[in-house]
Design an enzyme around this catalytic site. Structure first.
Site, PDB file in Angstrom:
ATOM      1  N   ILE A   1       8.944   5.518   0.295  1.00 30.96           N
ATOM      2  CA  ILE A   1       9.606   4.251   0.926  1.00 30.96           C
ATOM      3  C   ILE A   1       8.663   3.102   0.306  1.00 30.96           C
ATOM      4  CG2 ILE A   1       9.284   2.766   2.860  1.00 30.96           C
ATOM      5  CD1 ILE A   1      11.318   4.927   3.322  1.00 30.96           C
ATOM      6  N   GLY A   2       7.412   3.314  -0.239  1.00 30.45           N
ATOM      7  CA  GLY A   2       6.798   2.176  -1.002  1.00 30.45           C
ATOM      8  C   GLY A   2       7.344   2.136  -2.378  1.00 30.45           C
TER       9      GLY A   2
ATOM     10  N   SER B   1       5.337   6.303  -4.370  1.00 32.96           N
ATOM     11  CA  SER B   1       6.183   7.052  -4.112  1.00 32.96           C
ATOM     12  C   SER B   1       7.131   7.041  -2.860  1.00 32.96           C
ATOM     13  CB  SER B   1       5.821   8.634  -3.979  1.00 32.96           C
ATOM     14  OG  SER B   1       4.945   8.791  -2.930  1.00 32.96           O
TER      15      SER B   1
ATOM     16  N   THR C   1       0.789  -1.186   0.079  1.00 31.30           N
ATOM     17  CA  THR C   1       0.157   0.019  -0.042  1.00 31.30           C
ATOM     18  C   THR C   1       0.968   1.164   0.028  1.00 31.30           C
ATOM     19  OG1 THR C   1      -0.143   0.256   2.260  1.00 31.30           O
ATOM     20  CG2 THR C   1      -1.654  -1.208   1.592  1.00 31.30           C
ATOM     21  N   GLY C   2       0.274   2.260  -0.488  1.00 26.09           N
ATOM     22  CA  GLY C   2       1.331   3.653  -0.688  1.00 26.09           C
ATOM     23  C   GLY C   2       2.569   3.414  -1.542  1.00 26.09           C
ATOM     24  N   ALA C   3       2.413   2.787  -2.435  1.00 27.65           N
ATOM     25  CA  ALA C   3       3.496   2.313  -3.485  1.00 27.65           C
ATOM     26  C   ALA C   3       3.918   2.970  -4.547  1.00 27.65           C
ATOM     27  CB  ALA C   3       3.144   0.870  -3.943  1.00 27.65           C
TER      28      ALA C   3
ATOM     29  N   TYR D   1      -0.634  11.843  14.106  1.00 26.40           N
ATOM     30  CA  TYR D   1       0.565  10.757  13.295  1.00 26.40           C
ATOM     31  C   TYR D   1       0.957  10.166  14.490  1.00 26.40           C
ATOM     32  CZ  TYR D   1       4.341   9.273  10.217  1.00 26.40           C
ATOM     33  OH  TYR D   1       5.395   8.641   9.567  1.00 26.40           O
TER      34      TYR D   1
END
Length: 340
Positions: free
Chosen positions: A14-15, A12, A8-10, A194
């Site tokens: 870290i992903g 940009s 998920t969140g791939a 966060y």
């Protein structure tokens, strides 16, 4: 069938860096699924990956972890495509409208606390949260609850046929017990959503191991270190680019004195990539696996005990189950209302 890896969140940060590392290591060995909210950016990311690895199996999945209906729809699509998911990287996350306490920041620059300040953001960062259309706090929904719902929806393909499957959470050094209140799991009353959400991820990972290890599903948590990504730059959205250029030599200098300044997304994925190579059942459920980088730029992974306890993790898990039930009921009522 090759292994299936869903991130998920791939698209940009870290992903995307993780996807590049995985493909560089073993192009033919698995199917990679990029689960992203913004499909335009996802298509650009996929094209970049395939340009470097033309024979790789890379697919896209539209999913917004802040939206219950989006997570449920995406999960149905996953179950149609695959009969199993071997590695689920729970990486998507937001830090909306971060506010930097400038006075505290510059005071910290000239104190013995400078390294801790940069590494964790403790004492200098607050955020303004907002509600999602589902009525949930945005950071909580995106970083934690959406992923929890995803895991519940994907149980049939995560716990299947006596195999071992792996959940890997991208947590943070900003995950502080002091920011989390088990009586306010959405952090409606605080100013550090966060930090609260990432600490809740640490707790939830422990609870998931308690409830799912016997079914072959294991959960681990990583910290990428201090990485320069869009999330980091967003802390100072109006910060002139030349000031970032000035600060970077300072960050490289600080890295000579601490191993938490990974700085690049590639270095930040070290623990994520390392866990991919391990037997999930051999990992410590109460450890957070840190991506670390030496002053000379050598990356490595090190486990460190998390500041969590089993009792609190169980309370959080039960509250999430109740919230899941409540939200599914609301979604059903909403659909029935539209159909009437």
């Amino acid at each position: 069938m090759n292994k299936v890896v869903l991130v998920t969140g791939a698209n940009s940060g870290i992903g995307l860096a993780l996807c590049e590392r995985l493909l560089s290591d073993d192009v033919e060995g698995f199917q990679l699924c990029l689960a992203c909210r913004n499909m335009q950016r996802a298509r650009v990311a996929r094209a970049a990956l395939l340009a470097s690895h033309p024979s790789a199996q890379v697919t896209l999945l539209q999913m917004d972890t802040s939206s219950i209906s989006s997570v449920i729809a995406a999960s149905k699509e996953v179950k149609l495509r695959y009969n199993r998911v071997d590695h689920l990287y729970l990486n998507a996350g937001i830090m909306p409208s971060p506010h930097l306490d400038i006075k505290a920041f510059f005071k910290g620059l000239f104190s013995s606390n400078i390294i801790t300040m940069f590494a964790t953001g403790e004492g200098i960062l607050t955020q303004k949260d907002c509600l999602t259309p589902d009525g949930l706090q945005g950071v909580f929904a995106t970083n934690l609850f959406g992923h929890f719902l995803l895991i519940k929806e994907l149980e049939p393909v995560l716990c299947h046929g006596g195999r071992t499957s792996q959940l890997i959470w991208t947590s943070s050094s900003n995950a502080h017990r002091s920011a989390f209140n088990v009586e306010d799991i959405q952090h409606q009353k605080g100013t550090q959503p966060y930090s609260s959400s990432k600490y809740a991820c640490d707790l939830l990972s422990l609870a998931l191991n308690t409830h799912y290890n016997k079914q072959g599903l294991h959960s681990s948590v990583i910290c990428p270190g201090f990485v320069m990504t869009s999330l980091t730059y967003g802390i100072l959205p109006s910060f002139p680019s030349f000031l970032w250029t000035i600060l970077m030599p300072l960050f490289w200098l600080i890295r000579m004195f601490t191993n938490t300044f990974t700085l690049t997304p590639y270095n930040g994925t070290e623990a994520l990539f390392w866990l991919f190579k391990q037997k999930p059942e051999s990992l410590d459920p109460q450890a957070k696996y840190h991506s670390l980088t030496s002053g000379l730029g050598n990356s490595y992974t090190q486990p460190r005990k998390m500041d969590i306890d089993l009792a609190t993790s169980e309370v959080l898990y039960e509250k999430l189950l109740q919230l899941e039930s409540d939200m599914r009921k609301k979604l059903k009522e909403r659909k029935e209302g539209l159909a009437a």
